[in-house]
Design an enzyme around this catalytic site. Structure first.
Site, PDB file in Angstrom:
ATOM      1  N   ASN A 190       0.856  -1.180   0.000  1.00  0.00           N
ATOM      2  CA  ASN A 190       0.000   0.000   0.000  1.00  0.00           C
ATOM      3  C   ASN A 190       0.894   1.232   0.000  1.00  0.00           C
ATOM      4  OD1 ASN A 190      -1.939  -1.948   0.389  1.00  0.00           O
ATOM      5  ND2 ASN A 190      -2.561  -1.260   2.421  1.00  0.00           N
TER       6      ASN A 190
ATOM      7  N   GLU B   4      -3.140  -0.868  -2.440  1.00  0.00           N
ATOM      8  CA  GLU B   4      -3.843   0.389  -2.166  1.00  0.00           C
ATOM      9  C   GLU B   4      -2.982   1.544  -2.638  1.00  0.00           C
ATOM     10  OE1 GLU B   4      -5.143   1.265   1.862  1.00  0.00           O
ATOM     11  OE2 GLU B   4      -5.727  -0.824   2.163  1.00  0.00           O
TER      12      GLU B   4
HETATM   13  C1  NOJ Z   1      -4.732   2.038   4.581  1.00  0.00           C
HETATM   14  C2  NOJ Z   1      -5.799   1.200   5.164  1.00  0.00           C
HETATM   15  O1  NOJ Z   1      -5.586  -0.130   4.775  1.00  0.00           O
HETATM   16  C3  NOJ Z   1      -7.190   1.639   4.789  1.00  0.00           C
HETATM   17  O2  NOJ Z   1      -8.072   0.981   5.627  1.00  0.00           O
HETATM   18  C4  NOJ Z   1      -7.303   3.135   4.893  1.00  0.00           C
HETATM   19  O3  NOJ Z   1      -8.599   3.577   4.637  1.00  0.00           O
HETATM   20  C5  NOJ Z   1      -6.338   3.755   3.911  1.00  0.00           C
HETATM   21  N1  NOJ Z   1      -4.996   3.356   4.238  1.00  0.00           N
HETATM   22  C6  NOJ Z   1      -6.371   5.269   3.885  1.00  0.00           C
HETATM   23  O4  NOJ Z   1      -5.947   5.770   5.081  1.00  0.00           O
END
Ligand code: NOJ
Length: 494
Positions: free
Chosen positions: A330, A400
């Site tokens: 992410n 992400e």
């Molecule tokens: C990482 C997290 O996995 C997710 O739950 C969150 O909404 C996003 N970052 C944005 O902060």
């Protein structure tokens, strides 16, 4: 369309352009996986429907003062009752991949593996069937922070018994859904969860003892991940033919002064701590990297105590090593890092718990127009290359990446964010040979952003949280992403 970013406070002589180069008009590899991502507590709602047990986040968000405006996820996007509509949103974007998580307490209301909630199983089967019908494959996260409250009451991740209880939950997931899932993620951002929950007190369980408790929690998380990996290998892989990975998160750590050897070393150390705390045991040695061992020991010594970093036994190291078929990563932002001697002059930063180990992370760099994180597209390229070099032959998926604002429909800043990050990613893949195989935009729709509630929005679809029907409306970024996915990159004439 504007393609420039608000300038952060940069040290003298630092040019943010030096890695950007020209915009690249090319396509992504033909088999590149395009998707978007969500998580159970953030979108599902239906917090007490159909036999679901309370999660630690149900309880935590109900405690006044824990979440901005005392928001909670009781209804959230009410995805539980909008499943078909939401799959249609994914389909409309032209995506073939979707990442979601399974709510532990919807399946096991009290965490007890012998007490399965059939209606919870039915819900995820319906979701998986609906996705399959739409030609969308699922990447499923087993744990995205919403543990059954009953297990939280027994100490949650602090209690060593959680390791086997998590394994049993995973077994049920594999048994019930494994025929329909080819990509599993055991844990989402475990480092962030340990830091925010046990270091900064911002997430459940709201504690501020990273070295005392966070280190122990991380230890259990790694062992739990490894056991689940082996369980899949031994009992499910042959038949289900899927892959098991983990979603880790780290900023790219840029040396504040790239000409200073000390700053460069501090930045590398920061990578090995932030990413390596989990990635070293899993992808490399089975054990923590030296930087984590010496870093924790040094901080503890300063406080007159023995290192609080638990040790893996030889057998546990063997268990940990090589326990991921791919790496989920992410990416949101980049940090500037400088050497400990420089850091002393600056004093403590908001990130001082990690900064104590790594050098120091510039607090200024974190602020910016984007409400949450500073926007640094070239960080994604640098880090994709660092990951490829550090973990050669590991397939990387960006699980992400996204931009937060207040939820406006004309979200041109989010469009810029995707455009520029994806172009930098394209450069990493095409020009540098980074091994990134897919990209999941965060997020499909506005949702419950943990301690920020609904005030911080990451969605490509707006959700009206005042409307009992939770109407979804697509934003400009949804059209942009759809177009980019359709073209599979950037065309010459655009
Ligand atoms: C990482 C997290 O996995 C997710 O739950 C969150 O909404 C996003 N970052 C944005 O902060």
């Amino acid at each position: 369309m504007a393609t420039n970013f608000p300038p952060p406070t940069l040290p003298a002589g630092f040019s943010r352009d030096r890695q950007q180069g020209d915009f690249l008009k090319e396509s992504f590899p033909d088999d590149f996986a395009w998707g978007s991502a969500t998580s159970s507590y953030q979108i599902e709602g239906a917090h007490d429907a159909d036999g679901k047990g309370p999660s630690v986040w149900d309880t935590f968000s109900h405690e006044p003062g824990r979440v901005e405006c005392n928001h909670n996820g009781d209804v959230a996007c009410d995805h539980y009752n909008h499943l078909e509509e939401d799959v249609q949103l994914i389909k409309n974007l032209g995506l073939k991949h979707y990442r979601f998580s399974i709510s532990w307490c919807r399946i096991l209301p009290t965490g007890d593996p012998s007490n399965v909630n059939q209606k919870g199983i039915d819900f995820y089967n319906r979701l998986l069937d609906c996705l399959a019908e739409a030609g969308i494959s699922a990447m499923v996260t087993i744990y995205h922070w919403d543990m059954p409250q009953a297990l939280g009451d027994k100490g949650g991740w602090m209690n060593a018994e959680i390791v086997d209880l998590f394994k049993e939950f995973a077994r049920i997931c594999f048994e019930q859904f494994g025929g329909k899932v080819k990509q599993w993620l055991t844990l989402n951002e475990p480092m962030v969860f340990a830091l925010l929950g046990y270091g900064f007190g911002m997430h459940h369980p709201g504690q501020r003892d990273f070295f005392g408790k966070g280190c122990r929690v991380i230890h259990h998380l790694i062992l739990a991940h490894a056991k689940v990996y082996h369980l899949y290998e031994a009992s499910f892989k042959e038949k289900q033919n899927g892959r098991v990975g983990i979603a880790l998160c780290s900023t790219w750590n840029e040396p504040r002064n790239p000409n200073s050897e000390e700053d460069r070393q501090a930045a590398e150390r920061a990578m090995r701590v932030a990413m390596g705390w989990f990635a070293w045991p899993i992808f490399k040695t089975g054990d923590y990297p030296e930087e984590v061992k010496t870093g924790v020991a040094a901080v503890c010594e300063k406080n007159g105590i023995k290192s609080t970093l638990p040790e893996f036994t030889k057998e546990e190291m063997r268990l940990n090593k090589g326990t991921a078929d791919f790496l989920g990563w992410n990416y949101y932002t980049t940090s500037l890092v400088w050497s400990p001697s420089e850091a002393e002059k600056v004093g403590p930063t908001p990130f001082s718990q990690v900064a104590q180990i790594t050098g120091s992370v510039d607090p200024e760099w974190k602020r910016g127009k984007c409400m949450f994180f500073h926007v640094v597209p070239w960080g994604i390229r640098n880090m994709a290359n660092w990951l490829t070099k550090t973990f050669p032959s590991v397939d990387i998926y960006i699980t992400e990446n996204g931009y937060s604002d207040e939820g406006q429909l004309d979200d041109s800043d989010r469009v810029d964010f995707f455009r520029n990050h994806l172009n930098e990613l394209l450069k990493a893949i095409r020009l540098d040979g980074a091994r990134v195989k897919g990209y999941y935009a965060w997020s499909l729709m506005d949702n419950f952003e943990w301690s920020n509630g609904y005030n911080v929005r990451f969605g490509m679809h707006h959700v009206d949280f005042t409307d009992p029907k939770r109407r979804r409306t697509k934003k400009a970024s949804a059209d942009f992403y759809k177009h980019l996915v359709q073209s599979n990159g950037f065309k010459e004439n655009e």
